[in-house]
Scaffold this motif. Sequence first.
Motif, mmCIF file in Angstrom:
data_model
loop_
_atom_site.group_PDB
_atom_site.id
_atom_site.type_symbol
_atom_site.label_atom_id
_atom_site.label_comp_id
_atom_site.label_asym_id
_atom_site.label_seq_id
_atom_site.Cartn_x
_atom_site.Cartn_y
_atom_site.Cartn_z
ATOM 1 N N GLU A 129 0.831 -1.207 0.000
ATOM 2 C CA GLU A 129 0.000 0.000 0.000
ATOM 3 C C GLU A 129 0.867 1.260 0.000
ATOM 4 O O GLU A 129 0.571 2.227 -0.709
ATOM 5 N N MET A 130 1.950 1.239 0.780
ATOM 6 C CA MET A 130 2.845 2.400 0.812
ATOM 7 C C MET A 130 3.498 2.615 -0.547
ATOM 8 O O MET A 130 3.638 3.748 -1.001
ATOM 9 N N LEU A 131 3.878 1.530 -1.195
ATOM 10 C CA LEU A 131 4.494 1.618 -2.514
ATOM 11 C C LEU A 131 3.501 2.165 -3.540
ATOM 12 O O LEU A 131 3.852 3.032 -4.356
ATOM 13 N N ALA A 132 2.280 1.698 -3.503
ATOM 14 C CA ALA A 132 1.259 2.188 -4.441
ATOM 15 C C ALA A 132 1.034 3.691 -4.254
ATOM 16 O O ALA A 132 0.942 4.449 -5.234
ATOM 17 N N ARG A 133 0.979 4.136 -3.014
ATOM 18 C CA ARG A 133 0.783 5.567 -2.756
ATOM 19 C C ARG A 133 1.991 6.384 -3.204
ATOM 20 O O ARG A 133 1.845 7.494 -3.713
ATOM 21 N N LEU A 134 3.181 5.839 -3.005
ATOM 22 C CA LEU A 134 4.388 6.524 -3.474
ATOM 23 C C LEU A 134 4.303 6.729 -4.989
ATOM 24 O O LEU A 134 4.545 7.837 -5.486
ATOM 25 N N ARG A 135 3.961 5.680 -5.700
ATOM 26 C CA ARG A 135 3.873 5.771 -7.170
ATOM 27 C C ARG A 135 2.820 6.785 -7.597
ATOM 28 O O ARG A 135 3.034 7.540 -8.551
ATOM 29 N N GLU A 136 1.690 6.819 -6.902
ATOM 30 C CA GLU A 136 0.652 7.815 -7.210
ATOM 31 C C GLU A 136 1.163 9.231 -6.973
ATOM 32 O O GLU A 136 0.938 10.126 -7.787
ATOM 33 N N ARG A 137 1.842 9.418 -5.866
ATOM 34 C CA ARG A 137 2.289 10.754 -5.488
ATOM 35 C C ARG A 137 3.398 11.282 -6.378
ATOM 36 O O ARG A 137 3.593 12.501 -6.457
ATOM 37 N N LEU A 138 4.107 10.413 -7.058
ATOM 38 C CA LEU A 138 5.124 10.875 -8.006
ATOM 39 C C LEU A 138 4.499 11.707 -9.122
ATOM 40 O O LEU A 138 5.182 12.513 -9.746
ATOM 41 N N GLY A 139 3.192 11.553 -9.349
ATOM 42 C CA GLY A 139 2.494 12.337 -10.360
ATOM 43 C C GLY A 139 2.029 13.705 -9.869
ATOM 44 O O GLY A 139 1.542 14.509 -10.663
ATOM 45 N N ASN A 140 2.177 13.973 -8.589
ATOM 46 C CA ASN A 140 1.748 15.269 -8.043
ATOM 47 C C ASN A 140 2.669 16.390 -8.493
ATOM 48 O O ASN A 140 3.861 16.177 -8.692
ATOM 49 N N ASP A 141 2.100 17.592 -8.596
ATOM 50 C CA ASP A 141 2.966 18.759 -8.772
ATOM 51 C C ASP A 141 3.473 19.164 -7.389
ATOM 52 O O ASP A 141 3.043 18.623 -6.365
ATOM 53 N N GLU A 142 4.379 20.130 -7.356
ATOM 54 C CA GLU A 142 5.018 20.535 -6.097
ATOM 55 C C GLU A 142 4.004 20.991 -5.048
ATOM 56 O O GLU A 142 4.071 20.577 -3.884
ATOM 57 N N ALA A 143 3.051 21.826 -5.424
ATOM 58 C CA ALA A 143 2.075 22.346 -4.463
ATOM 59 C C ALA A 143 1.195 21.229 -3.907
ATOM 60 O O ALA A 143 0.944 21.172 -2.697
ATOM 61 N N ALA A 144 0.728 20.353 -4.773
ATOM 62 C CA ALA A 144 -0.119 19.245 -4.318
ATOM 63 C C ALA A 144 0.655 18.328 -3.382
ATOM 64 O O ALA A 144 0.133 17.884 -2.352
ATOM 65 N N GLU A 145 1.903 18.066 -3.711
ATOM 66 C CA GLU A 145 2.697 17.167 -2.875
ATOM 67 C C GLU A 145 3.010 17.792 -1.522
ATOM 68 O O GLU A 145 2.993 17.114 -0.496
ATOM 69 N N ARG A 146 3.256 19.079 -1.495
ATOM 70 C CA ARG A 146 3.496 19.742 -0.201
ATOM 71 C C ARG A 146 2.271 19.612 0.703
ATOM 72 O O ARG A 146 2.404 19.408 1.909
ATOM 73 N N ALA A 147 1.088 19.729 0.133
ATOM 74 C CA ALA A 147 -0.136 19.573 0.923
ATOM 75 C C ALA A 147 -0.256 18.149 1.468
ATOM 76 O O ALA A 147 -0.625 17.951 2.633
ATOM 77 N N VAL A 148 0.079 17.166 0.642
ATOM 78 C CA VAL A 148 0.032 15.771 1.092
ATOM 79 C C VAL A 148 1.061 15.544 2.197
ATOM 80 O O VAL A 148 0.771 14.895 3.211
ATOM 81 N N VAL A 149 2.253 16.079 2.025
ATOM 82 C CA VAL A 149 3.309 15.907 3.031
ATOM 83 C C VAL A 149 2.858 16.494 4.366
ATOM 84 O O VAL A 149 3.029 15.871 5.422
ATOM 85 N N ARG A 150 2.287 17.680 4.347
ATOM 86 C CA ARG A 150 1.800 18.299 5.597
ATOM 87 C C ARG A 150 0.750 17.408 6.264
ATOM 88 O O ARG A 150 0.748 17.226 7.489
ATOM 89 N N HIS A 151 -0.160 16.883 5.455
ATOM 90 C CA HIS A 151 -1.200 16.002 5.988
ATOM 91 C C HIS A 151 -0.573 14.761 6.630
ATOM 92 O O HIS A 151 -0.933 14.382 7.752
ATOM 93 N N GLU A 152 0.343 14.115 5.933
ATOM 94 C CA GLU A 152 0.983 12.899 6.449
ATOM 95 C C GLU A 152 1.778 13.200 7.717
ATOM 96 O O GLU A 152 1.725 12.440 8.688
ATOM 97 N N LEU A 153 2.508 14.315 7.722
ATOM 98 C CA LEU A 153 3.284 14.707 8.897
ATOM 99 C C LEU A 153 2.359 14.976 10.085
ATOM 100 O O LEU A 153 2.649 14.573 11.215
ATOM 101 N N ALA A 154 1.226 15.611 9.831
ATOM 102 C CA ALA A 154 0.257 15.877 10.900
ATOM 103 C C ALA A 154 -0.303 14.573 11.461
ATOM 104 O O ALA A 154 -0.466 14.426 12.684
ATOM 105 N N GLU A 155 -0.591 13.601 10.594
ATOM 106 C CA GLU A 155 -1.110 12.309 11.046
ATOM 107 C C GLU A 155 -0.082 11.568 11.897
ATOM 108 O O GLU A 155 -0.412 10.998 12.936
ATOM 109 N N ILE A 156 1.169 11.553 11.436
ATOM 110 C CA ILE A 156 2.239 10.901 12.192
ATOM 111 C C ILE A 156 2.401 11.576 13.550
ATOM 112 O O ILE A 156 2.524 10.909 14.585
ATOM 113 N N THR A 157 2.390 12.885 13.552
ATOM 114 C CA THR A 157 2.567 13.640 14.787
ATOM 115 C C THR A 157 1.442 13.355 15.762
ATOM 116 O O THR A 157 1.670 13.152 16.961
ATOM 117 N N ARG A 158 0.217 13.311 15.271
ATOM 118 C CA ARG A 158 -0.933 13.010 16.139
ATOM 119 C C ARG A 158 -0.758 11.635 16.788
ATOM 120 O O ARG A 158 -0.961 11.479 18.000
#
Length: 169
Positions: A129-158
């Motif tokens: 599942e992590m690999l599939a999401r990585l492959r999907e996210r490689l298609g993101n532009d910089e702004a979209a990926e930054r938003a995803v990174v913030r979301h993931e970091l917030a989830e990990i932090t919580r």
Amino acid sequence: MPETLTALDRFNAAADAEAERELLSCCASRAFATAVAAGRPYEDPERLAGAAEAAVRGLDWPDVLEALAAHPRIGERPAGAAREAAWSRREQAGVEDRTRRELAEGNRAYEDRFGHVYLICAAGLTGTEMLARLRERLGNDEAAERAVVRHELAEITRLRVGRLLGEAQ
């Protein structure tokens, strides 16, 4: 009979430097740790977790990069005895050897594209599942990926704030 202090009580009563040190094991951004420690006292664990999540989402990008620098690559076994390394090992426990190699390749492509580690809240996910999401996210532009990174970091932090308080395993 004296009342027993909870982990939250101890966190709220800790010196600023100690509270910040504890918070850095949840998110390795100094700006994050300073902001959340300054918000004490917290009434309950949910308010602390919410403040931590909000602080992550409000970080400037250089502060996000500081936090990302402390995260191991997905699929790599974090070394060391520190609390954060142990939590990372547990979060990535579902990664199989073959998938680990594919993740290493994907990590290289991701880092070449975005300039930082691929971050995902790995708790409860399989390596596939992590690999599939990585492959999907490689298609993101910089702004979209930054938003995803913030979301993931917030989830990990919580999750890690819950572990800090002894509420989640």
